[in-house]
Design an enzyme around this catalytic site. Structure first.
Site, mmCIF file in Angstrom:
data_model
loop_
_atom_site.group_PDB
_atom_site.id
_atom_site.type_symbol
_atom_site.label_atom_id
_atom_site.label_comp_id
_atom_site.label_asym_id
_atom_site.label_seq_id
_atom_site.Cartn_x
_atom_site.Cartn_y
_atom_site.Cartn_z
ATOM 1 C CG MET A 23 -8.453 7.145 2.590
ATOM 2 S SD MET A 23 -7.617 7.199 4.183
ATOM 3 C CE MET A 23 -6.647 5.687 4.092
ATOM 4 C CB SER A 60 -0.895 0.012 1.236
ATOM 5 O OG SER A 60 -1.455 1.303 1.395
ATOM 6 C CG HIS A 108 -9.240 0.096 -0.012
ATOM 7 N ND1 HIS A 108 -8.604 -0.041 1.207
ATOM 8 C CD2 HIS A 108 -10.571 0.002 0.260
ATOM 9 C CE1 HIS A 108 -9.511 -0.204 2.157
ATOM 10 N NE2 HIS A 108 -10.711 -0.176 1.616
ATOM 11 C CG ASP A 149 -6.101 -2.760 3.478
ATOM 12 O OD1 ASP A 149 -5.006 -2.500 4.011
ATOM 13 O OD2 ASP A 149 -6.768 -1.927 2.834
ATOM 14 C CG ASP A 160 -5.183 2.534 1.040
ATOM 15 O OD1 ASP A 160 -6.092 1.698 1.022
ATOM 16 O OD2 ASP A 160 -4.008 2.262 1.399
ATOM 17 C CG MET A 162 -11.299 3.175 2.570
ATOM 18 S SD MET A 162 -9.701 3.187 3.396
ATOM 19 C CE MET A 162 -8.640 3.233 1.959
ATOM 20 C CG MET A 164 -11.388 -2.740 5.561
ATOM 21 S SD MET A 164 -9.858 -2.327 4.712
ATOM 22 C CE MET A 164 -8.958 -1.442 5.988
ATOM 23 C CB SER A 170 3.486 0.667 8.221
ATOM 24 O OG SER A 170 2.624 -0.303 8.761
ATOM 25 C CG HIS A 179 -4.051 -1.578 -1.313
ATOM 26 N ND1 HIS A 179 -5.156 -2.371 -1.516
ATOM 27 C CD2 HIS A 179 -4.386 -0.726 -0.328
ATOM 28 C CE1 HIS A 179 -6.122 -2.011 -0.677
ATOM 29 N NE2 HIS A 179 -5.679 -1.011 0.057
ATOM 30 C CG PHE A 214 -5.409 7.020 10.115
ATOM 31 C CD1 PHE A 214 -4.809 8.218 9.733
ATOM 32 C CD2 PHE A 214 -6.711 7.048 10.576
ATOM 33 C CE1 PHE A 214 -5.501 9.427 9.823
ATOM 34 C CE2 PHE A 214 -7.407 8.249 10.679
ATOM 35 C CZ PHE A 214 -6.801 9.439 10.300
HETATM 36 C C1 DX5 Z 1 -6.058 1.722 5.806
HETATM 37 C C2 DX5 Z 1 -5.696 1.333 4.408
HETATM 38 C C3 DX5 Z 1 -4.598 0.370 4.308
HETATM 39 C C4 DX5 Z 1 -3.298 0.837 4.906
HETATM 40 C C5 DX5 Z 1 -2.704 -0.357 5.567
HETATM 41 O O1 DX5 Z 1 -7.321 2.276 5.819
HETATM 42 O O2 DX5 Z 1 -6.824 0.749 3.749
HETATM 43 O O3 DX5 Z 1 -4.406 -0.071 2.963
HETATM 44 O O4 DX5 Z 1 -2.377 1.340 3.983
HETATM 45 O O5 DX5 Z 1 -1.578 0.053 6.260
HETATM 46 P P1 DX5 Z 1 -0.780 -0.951 7.212
HETATM 47 O O6 DX5 Z 1 -0.337 -2.100 6.366
HETATM 48 O O7 DX5 Z 1 0.316 -0.118 7.718
HETATM 49 O O8 DX5 Z 1 -1.744 -1.404 8.276
HETATM 50 ZN ZN ZN Z 2 -6.449 -0.161 1.810
#
Ligand code: DX5
Ligand code: ZN
Length: 220
Positions: A32, A5, A61, A170, A30, A63, A132, A193, A28, A138
């Protein structure tokens, strides 16, 4: 499959950050909107730029609220898979059909406390289920193990031939948590991360993949 991600990447150097994960199965991304989740990231123009500089299939993804309005645009732009949240629409099948008609795979995502049972029938219209394992919004949060029950339910339906889906997870996936997700039958592992927080992201992707391979080998 391992899907880094870019939420944990350097947004000022995305082309280099995409090069740093060469060999990944999906990347991936994200999206948002600061409404469905309390955070704001990037939208279609940035995804279009990403698509121009990488050959890795892009896994969007979303959101965001109102996926009816926005999701097909990501498919038209060339995303490989476009996932939206079950909590954001009364008509997930219509959105899935629009995504597929626009040329992408369609994914449905559920937050950690959203049950999967009400969606088992509509999953026939999807290519991906994104479970999820943290509250969306985050990176860097801790893995929530109880969501694996949902992965197991859907894995069994896939194995029984009742669904054809990639089961994706995820949130909080790292070298310590990936094995339990693999044991639950997950096919695709998002890691933000855990990948971008290391000195050699591509090597970390390979190490995560080897963990999954080892679980699969011991299950045979
Ligand atoms: C969070 C995102 C994830 C995020 C995961 O809402 O959908 O894709 O990047 O991050 P880590 O792997 O650090 O939990
Ligand atoms: Zn995600």
């Amino acid at each position: 499959m391992i899907a880094p991600s870019i939420l944990s990447a350097d947004f000022a150097n995305l082309a280099a950050e995409l090069k740093a994960i060469e060999g990944s199965d999906w990347v991936h991304v994200d999206v948002m909107d600061n409404h469905f989740v309390p955070n704001l990231t990037l939208g279609l123009p940035v995804v279009q730029s990403i698509l121009q500089v990488t050959d890795i299939p892009v896994d969007c993804h979303l959101m965001i609220e109102n996926p009816e309005r926005w999701a097909p645009g990501y498919a038209e732009a060339g995303a490989y898979n476009v996932t939206f949240h079950a909590e954001t629409t009364d008509n997930p099948v219509a959105v899935a059909r629009d995504i597929r008609a626009a040329g992408a795979k369609a994914g449905l995502s559920v937050k950690p406390n959203t049950p999967i049972e009400p969606y088992l029938e509509v999953l026939k219209e999807f290519d991906t289920l994104l479970v999820m394992s943290v509250e969306p919004g985050f990176g860097g949060q801790s893995f929530i193990p109880h969501v694996l029950d949902k992965a197991r339910v859907v894995r069994d339906l896939v194995d029984a031939g009742e669904l054809r889906l990639v089961v994706e997870i995820d949130g909080g996936i790292n070298m310590d948590t990936i094995e339990q997700a693999a044991e639950a039958g997950v096919d695709c592992f998002v890691a933000g991360s855990a990948v971008y927080g290391t000195a050699d992201p591509a090597e970390t992707v390979e190490k995560l993949r080897q963990k999954v391979v080892a679980v699969e080998a011991s299950a045979e």
